[in-house]
Scaffold this motif. Structure first.
Motif, mmCIF file in Angstrom:
data_model
loop_
_atom_site.group_PDB
_atom_site.id
_atom_site.type_symbol
_atom_site.label_atom_id
_atom_site.label_comp_id
_atom_site.label_asym_id
_atom_site.label_seq_id
_atom_site.Cartn_x
_atom_site.Cartn_y
_atom_site.Cartn_z
ATOM 1 N N ALA A 1 -3.598 2.130 -8.921
ATOM 2 C CA ALA A 1 -4.454 3.031 -8.137
ATOM 3 C C ALA A 1 -5.139 2.349 -6.954
ATOM 4 O O ALA A 1 -5.247 2.949 -5.876
ATOM 5 C CB ALA A 1 -5.492 3.679 -9.055
ATOM 6 N N PRO A 2 -5.626 1.101 -7.072
ATOM 7 C CA PRO A 2 -6.273 0.471 -5.905
ATOM 8 C C PRO A 2 -5.347 0.294 -4.706
ATOM 9 O O PRO A 2 -5.818 0.084 -3.590
ATOM 10 C CB PRO A 2 -6.722 -0.889 -6.446
ATOM 11 N N LYS A 3 -4.035 0.361 -4.937
ATOM 12 C CA LYS A 3 -3.087 0.196 -3.841
ATOM 13 C C LYS A 3 -2.549 1.540 -3.329
ATOM 14 O O LYS A 3 -1.542 1.574 -2.606
ATOM 15 C CB LYS A 3 -1.924 -0.701 -4.283
ATOM 16 N N LYS A 4 -3.220 2.618 -3.713
ATOM 17 C CA LYS A 4 -2.823 3.952 -3.242
ATOM 18 C C LYS A 4 -3.935 4.543 -2.389
ATOM 19 O O LYS A 4 -5.120 4.395 -2.706
ATOM 20 C CB LYS A 4 -2.541 4.889 -4.418
ATOM 21 N N ILE A 5 -3.544 5.225 -1.320
ATOM 22 C CA ILE A 5 -4.482 5.932 -0.451
ATOM 23 C C ILE A 5 -4.052 7.388 -0.391
ATOM 24 O O ILE A 5 -2.892 7.687 -0.074
ATOM 25 C CB ILE A 5 -4.486 5.331 0.968
ATOM 26 N N GLU A 6 -4.959 8.296 -0.700
ATOM 27 C CA GLU A 6 -4.646 9.726 -0.682
ATOM 28 C C GLU A 6 -5.191 10.354 0.593
ATOM 29 O O GLU A 6 -6.385 10.228 0.901
ATOM 30 C CB GLU A 6 -5.258 10.414 -1.901
ATOM 31 N N LEU A 7 -4.323 11.031 1.342
ATOM 32 C CA LEU A 7 -4.736 11.827 2.493
ATOM 33 C C LEU A 7 -4.784 13.276 2.039
ATOM 34 O O LEU A 7 -3.756 13.867 1.725
ATOM 35 C CB LEU A 7 -3.751 11.667 3.656
ATOM 36 N N ALA A 8 -5.975 13.843 1.995
ATOM 37 C CA ALA A 8 -6.129 15.183 1.428
ATOM 38 C C ALA A 8 -6.355 16.243 2.489
ATOM 39 O O ALA A 8 -6.034 17.407 2.286
ATOM 40 C CB ALA A 8 -7.291 15.199 0.437
ATOM 41 N N LEU B 1 0.853 -1.179 0.000
ATOM 42 C CA LEU B 1 0.000 0.000 0.000
ATOM 43 C C LEU B 1 0.889 1.229 0.000
ATOM 44 O O LEU B 1 1.934 1.247 0.664
ATOM 45 C CB LEU B 1 -0.912 0.042 1.231
ATOM 46 N N ALA B 2 0.472 2.254 -0.719
ATOM 47 C CA ALA B 2 1.152 3.553 -0.694
ATOM 48 C C ALA B 2 0.197 4.574 -0.092
ATOM 49 O O ALA B 2 -0.919 4.747 -0.589
ATOM 50 C CB ALA B 2 1.564 3.968 -2.100
ATOM 51 N N ILE B 3 0.618 5.215 0.986
ATOM 52 C CA ILE B 3 -0.187 6.230 1.658
ATOM 53 C C ILE B 3 0.433 7.579 1.329
ATOM 54 O O ILE B 3 1.547 7.898 1.766
ATOM 55 C CB ILE B 3 -0.236 5.980 3.173
ATOM 56 N N LEU B 4 -0.283 8.373 0.535
ATOM 57 C CA LEU B 4 0.273 9.591 -0.034
ATOM 58 C C LEU B 4 -0.465 10.818 0.491
ATOM 59 O O LEU B 4 -1.669 10.775 0.750
ATOM 60 C CB LEU B 4 0.178 9.545 -1.560
ATOM 61 N N GLY B 5 0.252 11.905 0.619
ATOM 62 C CA GLY B 5 -0.374 13.149 1.053
ATOM 63 C C GLY B 5 0.669 14.241 1.171
ATOM 64 O O GLY B 5 1.859 13.974 1.389
ATOM 65 N N LYS B 6 0.231 15.476 1.024
ATOM 66 C CA LYS B 6 1.134 16.612 1.156
ATOM 67 C C LYS B 6 1.452 16.876 2.624
ATOM 68 O O LYS B 6 0.866 16.287 3.529
ATOM 69 C CB LYS B 6 0.525 17.846 0.500
ATOM 70 N N GLY C 1 4.484 8.718 1.497
ATOM 71 C CA GLY C 1 5.220 9.672 0.674
ATOM 72 C C GLY C 1 4.403 10.885 0.290
ATOM 73 O O GLY C 1 3.176 10.904 0.402
ATOM 74 N N ASP C 2 5.110 11.891 -0.180
ATOM 75 C CA ASP C 2 4.530 13.165 -0.591
ATOM 76 C C ASP C 2 4.707 13.313 -2.098
ATOM 77 O O ASP C 2 5.825 13.518 -2.577
ATOM 78 C CB ASP C 2 5.235 14.308 0.152
#
Length: 515
Positions: free
Chosen positions: A240-247, A47-52, A219-220
Motif C-alpha cells: 500500500a505505501p507504494k500505491k497512489i490513488e487518483l480519485a 510506484l503504482a499510480i492508480l485511478g479510474k 493503471g485502472d
C-alpha cells in the motif's frame, strides 16, 4: 525550476511530489531541472499510480514526461540507441500494445511498446556510422551506402523528427536495409513509465523490473485482469505505501456522458436494467451516446464490436463477411484481423522477435492489404504501430458458428496467426481506444443473468466499464441482434501509407522455409 505546465488537482499534486522524491533517487531532480548520478542503494524503486477513467493518470504521465525531458533526461524510443554514457539518465514510456502506445503518442507522449524496449534493433555496421552521426556521437561519415544528397536528407529529417529510422527512410531506405535483426536488451535503463498496467502479466512485470531500477505503473483497478492471472493484476500485490490513488474526476471529464456512465457502475445497488435505462436517458440528452437498434457494419471494419461471449463474436464476424460478399476461400482487401500469436519453433526465435518487434504481438489489430509476393504471405497494416506496413507469413483462421475447427482460407506453414477482427471480446479490447465503440448489450445482459463475480464486483459491471471506456468520442449501446447493410465496399484507401511523420515498409520473413 521545472514545474507542471498545467494546474494539477490536489491528488495529482500529491502524486507529483511522491514521484519527484522517487526520481531524485534515480538522478533526476524535477525541482531544479537537472540530472545527476543515481543513488546506488541496491534496491529497486517502484510506484503504482492508480485511478479510474477520467482521474488524470494520462495527464500526469504526460506532464512528468515533459518535465523529465526538460531536466535533460534522454527519452528512449526503441528505434535506435547510441553508446551509453555514464552520466546520462534515460526514460522509456511503455504500453503493452501498439494501440495503447499510439493513443499516448496522439497526446504528445513518445510512447513505444514493451517489446520494442525488451528487444533492440541491430544496425548494419555501415548504417550504424550514419546513426551515430545523426545522434551527435560521431563526425559525418563517408559511406558508399548513401550519397551526400541522401545524407543531407537524412540529417534534415532527423532535425525535424528526432527519429533515426525516419531519417534513413527519408534517405530512401527501408527498415530491412539497415536493421539486420533484433537482440534482447543487455544493459538496463533508468526509469520506466508503463501505461495500461492492468494488462501486464507476471512475466512482463518481471522483465520490466529487470530493465528498470525505477518503475512507475499507471493503471485502472476497475478494468479486467489478464486472462491468465486468475482475476489478479500485478499491482494488487504491491504494498500500500507504494500505491497512489487518483480519485478526483477532472473538469474536462465532468461533462462527458460516457465517463458518467462508466463511473455510475461503481454503485453497488445499480442493476443491469436500471443501468440500461440510464444509458437510454443519456442517449436522448447527448449525441455522444447512441441507443443502437442494430450493429452498424460500416464501423466494424475499423472499430470492432465489443462482446463478452465467443459465440457472439463468431456470429457477428460471419455476418460481417456475408454482407460484404466475402468469399470463403479468400480475404477482401480492408478486412480487419487480430493477431493471435506467432507459430514458429524455438530454433526460429530470431524470426519471432522480428515479427513481434514490428508490432505483430498477440492482440494487435491488423488490416489485410492483400497477398504478399511469396505464397502464404500477406501484406498487412498494423494499427497503431510506429512502422505499420509489413509483409509476413500468415495463418488466417475464420471461425464458423457451431464448428469446432476454424476455416483457413490460406496459410503459410508457419508464421503469424490471425483471427478475424470485426468483433472482439472485451478482454482483448483492453488498452485500445476508438472514436466510435459499439458495445453488444445482450452479451452483458447474459453476464448479469449468470450472476458471476470477479474481484468482488459483478462481472457484467467490469465488462461494461472496460467496454464503455474504450470510446473516446461516441458510445453505441447496441440492444438488438441485428446488422445494418454496408454503405460502401471495404477499402484500404483510409489507411495511411506512411506512419507519421515518415514510415518504413518492412519485409519481415516469417517463413522458416524461405531462409
Amino acid at each position: 525550476m521545472t514545474a507542471p505546465a498545467l494546474t494539477l488537482s490536489d491528488d495529482q499534486a500529491d502524486a507529483w511530489d511522491r514521484v519527484a522524491d522517487l526520481l531524485s533517487e534515480a538522478g533526476v531532480d524535477l525541482a531544479d531541472g537537472h540530472t545527476a548520478a543515481a543513488r546506488e542503494n541496491g534496491a529497486s524503486r517502484m510506484l503504482a499510480i492508480l485511478g479510474k477513467a477520467g482521474s488524470g493518470k494520462t495527464l500526469l504521465l504526460a506532464e512528468l514526461c515533459r518535465a523529465m525531458k526538460e531536466a535533460g533526461v534522454e527519452i528512449v524510443s526503441g528505434d535506435y540507441e547510441g553508446r551509453r554514457r555514464r552520466e546520462r539518465r534515460t526514460l522509456a514510456v511503455l504500453a503493452p500494445t501498439n494501440k495503447a502506445a499510439s493513443v499516448l503518442r496522439t497526446r504528445g507522449v513518445p510512447a513505444t511498446t514493451i517489446h520494442r524496449i525488451l528487444y533492440t534493433p541491430v544496425y548494419d555496421p555501415e548504417f550504424e556510422k550514419v546513426a551515430e552521426w545523426l545522434t551527435g556521437q560521431a563526425e559525418r561519415p563517408e559511406t558508399e551506402a548513401l550519397s551526400d544528397e541522401a545524407l543531407d536528407r537524412a540529417f534534415a529529417a532527423y532535425q525535424v523528427h528526432g527519429s533515426v529510422p525516419a531519417a534513413l527512410a527519408a534517405a530512401g531506405l527501408r527498415g530491412s536495409d539497415f536493421i539486420s535483426g533484433w537482440k534482447r536488451r543487455e544493459e538496463p535503463l533508468d526509469v520506466g513509465f508503463v501505461d495500461e498496467a492492468s494488462m501486464l502479466d507476471e512475466r512482463q512485470y518481471d522483465d520490466l523490473r529487470e530493465i528498470f531500477p525505477t518503475l512507475l505503473l499507471f493503471g485502472d483497478p476497475a478494468q479486467l485482469a489478464p486472462v491468465n492471472q486468475s482475476g489478479k493484476m500485478v499491482f494488487d500485490d504491491i504494498p500500500a505505501p507504494k500505491k497512489i490513488e487518483l480519485a478526483r474526476i477532472h473538469r474536462q471529464a465532468a461533462d462527458n456522458p460516457i465517463l458518467d456512465l462508466a463511473h455510475a457502475l461503481a454503485d453497488p445497488q445499480l442493476g443491469f436494467e436500471e443501468f440500461e435505462r440510464m444509458v437510454e436517458d443519456r442517449a436522448r440528452q447527448d449525441e455522444r451516446v447512441i441507443w443502437g437498434q442494430r450493429v452498424e457494419v460500416d464501423l466494424m471494419a475499423r472499430s470492432p464490436v465489443l462482446v463478452w461471449r465467443n459465440a457472439t463474436r463468431i456470429r457477428l464476424i460471419n455476418a460481417f463477411r456475408a454482407v460484404h460478399g466475402a468469399p470463403e476461400t479468400a480475404l477482401l482487401e480492408g478486412e480487419p484481423l487480430i493477431c493471435d500469436g506467432i507459430e514458429l519453433p524455438i530454433k526460429h526465435r530470431k524470426k519471432r522477435i522480428d515479427l513481434e518487434a514490428r508490432g505483430l504481438v498477440k492482440g494487435a489489430q491488423v488490416i489485410y492489404l492483400g497477398p504478399g509476393k511469396k505464397p502464404g504471405f500477406s501484406r498487412l497494416h498494423v494499427v497503431g504501430a510506429e512502422d505499420p506496413r509489413l509483409s509476413a507469413a500468415s495463418i488466417v483462421k475464420i471461425e464458423k458458428p457451431d464448428e469446432e475447427e476454424p476455416f483457413i482460407p490460406f496459410a503459410a506453414r508457419m508464421g503469424a496467426t490471425f483471427l478475424h477482427g470485426a468483433a472482439v471480446t472485451i478482454h482483448k479490447a483492453q488498452g485500445s481506444q476508438w472514436p466510435d465503440v459499439q458495445v453488444f448489450a445482450p452479451d452483458l445482459y447474459a453476464a448479469a443473468r449468470m450472476g458471476r463475480v470477479e474481484a468482488g464486483q459483478p462481472l457484467w459491471k467490469r465488462l461494461a466499464y472496460v467496454a464503455i471506456t474504450r470510446s473516446s468520442e461516441r458510445l453505441h449501446w447496441v440492444v438488438r441482434n441485428r446488422l445494418s447493410k454496408p454503405t460502401a465496399p471495404l477499402t484500404i484507401d483510409d489507411l495511411p501509407s506512411k506512419a507519421a511523420p515518415l514510415a518504413l515498409e518492412v519485409e519481415v520473413d516469417g517463413d522458416p522455409q524461405a531462409s
